[in-house]
Design a protein around this motif. Structure first.
Motif, PDB file in Angstrom:
ATOM      1  N   VAL A  65      52.334 -13.918  55.379  1.00  0.00           N
ATOM      2  CA  VAL A  65      52.634 -13.609  56.785  1.00  0.00           C
ATOM      3  C   VAL A  65      52.888 -14.899  57.554  1.00  0.00           C
ATOM      4  CG1 VAL A  65      51.635 -12.712  58.926  1.00  0.00           C
ATOM      5  CG2 VAL A  65      51.445 -11.388  56.825  1.00  0.00           C
ATOM      6  N   GLU A  66      52.078 -15.920  57.324  1.00  0.00           N
ATOM      7  CA  GLU A  66      52.268 -17.204  58.007  1.00  0.00           C
ATOM      8  C   GLU A  66      53.619 -17.818  57.643  1.00  0.00           C
ATOM      9  OE1 GLU A  66      50.134 -21.564  58.024  1.00  0.00           O
ATOM     10  OE2 GLU A  66      48.857 -19.797  57.845  1.00  0.00           O
ATOM     11  N   HIS A  67      53.989 -17.726  56.370  1.00  0.00           N
ATOM     12  CA  HIS A  67      55.295 -18.240  55.931  1.00  0.00           C
ATOM     13  C   HIS A  67      56.430 -17.472  56.603  1.00  0.00           C
ATOM     14  CE1 HIS A  67      58.437 -19.808  53.344  1.00  0.00           C
ATOM     15  NE2 HIS A  67      58.783 -18.566  53.057  1.00  0.00           N
ATOM     16  N   LEU A  68      56.297 -16.159  56.703  1.00  0.00           N
ATOM     17  CA  LEU A  68      57.329 -15.342  57.345  1.00  0.00           C
ATOM     18  C   LEU A  68      57.447 -15.669  58.832  1.00  0.00           C
ATOM     19  CD1 LEU A  68      56.763 -11.881  55.646  1.00  0.00           C
ATOM     20  CD2 LEU A  68      58.679 -13.439  55.318  1.00  0.00           C
ATOM     21  N   LEU A  69      56.340 -15.925  59.495  1.00  0.00           N
ATOM     22  CA  LEU A  69      56.385 -16.288  60.915  1.00  0.00           C
ATOM     23  C   LEU A  69      57.111 -17.620  61.120  1.00  0.00           C
ATOM     24  CD1 LEU A  69      52.807 -15.235  62.095  1.00  0.00           C
ATOM     25  CD2 LEU A  69      54.970 -14.131  62.652  1.00  0.00           C
ATOM     26  N   LYS A  70      56.856 -18.591  60.238  1.00  0.00           N
ATOM     27  CA  LYS A  70      57.558 -19.877  60.330  1.00  0.00           C
ATOM     28  C   LYS A  70      59.053 -19.697  60.072  1.00  0.00           C
ATOM     29  CE  LYS A  70      53.661 -22.839  59.021  1.00  0.00           C
ATOM     30  NZ  LYS A  70      53.093 -23.700  57.979  1.00  0.00           N
ATOM     31  N   ALA A  71      59.381 -18.904  59.066  1.00  0.00           N
ATOM     32  CA  ALA A  71      60.792 -18.663  58.756  1.00  0.00           C
ATOM     33  C   ALA A  71      61.481 -17.942  59.914  1.00  0.00           C
ATOM     34  CB  ALA A  71      60.917 -17.843  57.470  1.00  0.00           C
ATOM     35  N   ALA A  74      62.207 -20.433  62.655  1.00  0.00           N
ATOM     36  CA  ALA A  74      63.358 -21.266  62.279  1.00  0.00           C
ATOM     37  C   ALA A  74      64.660 -20.491  62.437  1.00  0.00           C
ATOM     38  CB  ALA A  74      63.200 -21.764  60.835  1.00  0.00           C
ATOM     39  N   ASN A  75      64.659 -19.218  62.056  1.00  0.00           N
ATOM     40  CA  ASN A  75      65.855 -18.387  62.200  1.00  0.00           C
ATOM     41  C   ASN A  75      66.234 -18.221  63.668  1.00  0.00           C
ATOM     42  OD1 ASN A  75      66.155 -18.041  59.474  1.00  0.00           O
ATOM     43  ND2 ASN A  75      65.126 -16.065  59.409  1.00  0.00           N
ATOM     44  N   GLU A  76      65.253 -17.987  64.534  1.00  0.00           N
ATOM     45  CA  GLU A  76      65.539 -17.844  65.961  1.00  0.00           C
ATOM     46  C   GLU A  76      66.133 -19.131  66.525  1.00  0.00           C
ATOM     47  OE1 GLU A  76      61.956 -16.560  67.908  1.00  0.00           O
ATOM     48  OE2 GLU A  76      62.132 -14.523  67.134  1.00  0.00           O
ATOM     49  N   LYS A  77      65.616 -20.271  66.107  1.00  0.00           N
ATOM     50  CA  LYS A  77      66.144 -21.564  66.565  1.00  0.00           C
ATOM     51  C   LYS A  77      67.592 -21.731  66.106  1.00  0.00           C
ATOM     52  CE  LYS A  77      65.302 -26.528  66.102  1.00  0.00           C
ATOM     53  NZ  LYS A  77      64.499 -27.546  65.437  1.00  0.00           N
TER      54      LYS A  77
END
Length: 165
Positions: A65-71, A74-77
């Motif tokens: 879940v933490e990895h998905l939140l970081k990804a 990054a996608n939103e940026k």
């Protein structure tokens, strides 16, 4: 004796207490059935796994879940950056083909207008004749040209300005 002072018969008190006991007995039986069902579900949940493997599974899922939140961040940026860059790309197009000298027998000349979101860009005009092909480019700022546009160039520009971005 108390019943004489209170003004009602003691038989009613006994009947009321008996009804209360029956209600409590029914509630107790329902509670026992629900507890047995809960214990059965708990045993099924815990069967085959020990607390350590369950903890490992939970930790693994939390890391995912933490990895998905970081990804996702990054996608939103990246999406914001792409949208910011899209304002400066040519996304509106107008093309008009025409016969420049009427003796060529085909529409080999053309005017091509390319505009960005704010209607900045250029009009490219290619005039094809027997002697050769000549190309001209005119800058477009805010949907207008500093130089006078030919009929075909203006038509291509209008087509580009009215196209969906």
């Amino acid at each position: 004796m108390i019943s004489k002072y209170l003004g009602f018969d003691s038989d009613y008190i006994i009947i009321g207490l008996a009804v209360l006991v029956v209600i409590l007995l029914v509630l107790w039986i329902v509670n026992i059935v629900q507890i047995k069902s809960l214990k059965k579900n708990y045993k099924v949940f815990m069967s085959g796994k020990n607390a350590k493997t369950l903890e490992d599974t939970l930790i693994k899922r939390l890391d995912e879940v933490e990895h998905l939140l970081k990804a996702n961040a990054a996608n939103e940026k990246n999406i914001k950056k792409i949208f910011a860059n899209m304002k400066y790309t040519y996304q509106k197009i107008g093309l008009v083909k025409y016969d420049a000298f009427h003796e060529m027998g085909g529409k080999l000349s053309f005017s091509l207008a390319l505009l960005n979101e704010t209607n900045d860009g250029f009009v490219l005009n290619a005039v094809h004749s027997r002697e050769g092909c000549y190309t001209y480019i005119k800058e477009i700022i805010d949907g207008n040209s500093v130089l006078v546009l030919a009929e075909e160039e203006q038509e291509a520009l209008d087509m580009a300005k009215n196209s969906r971005s």
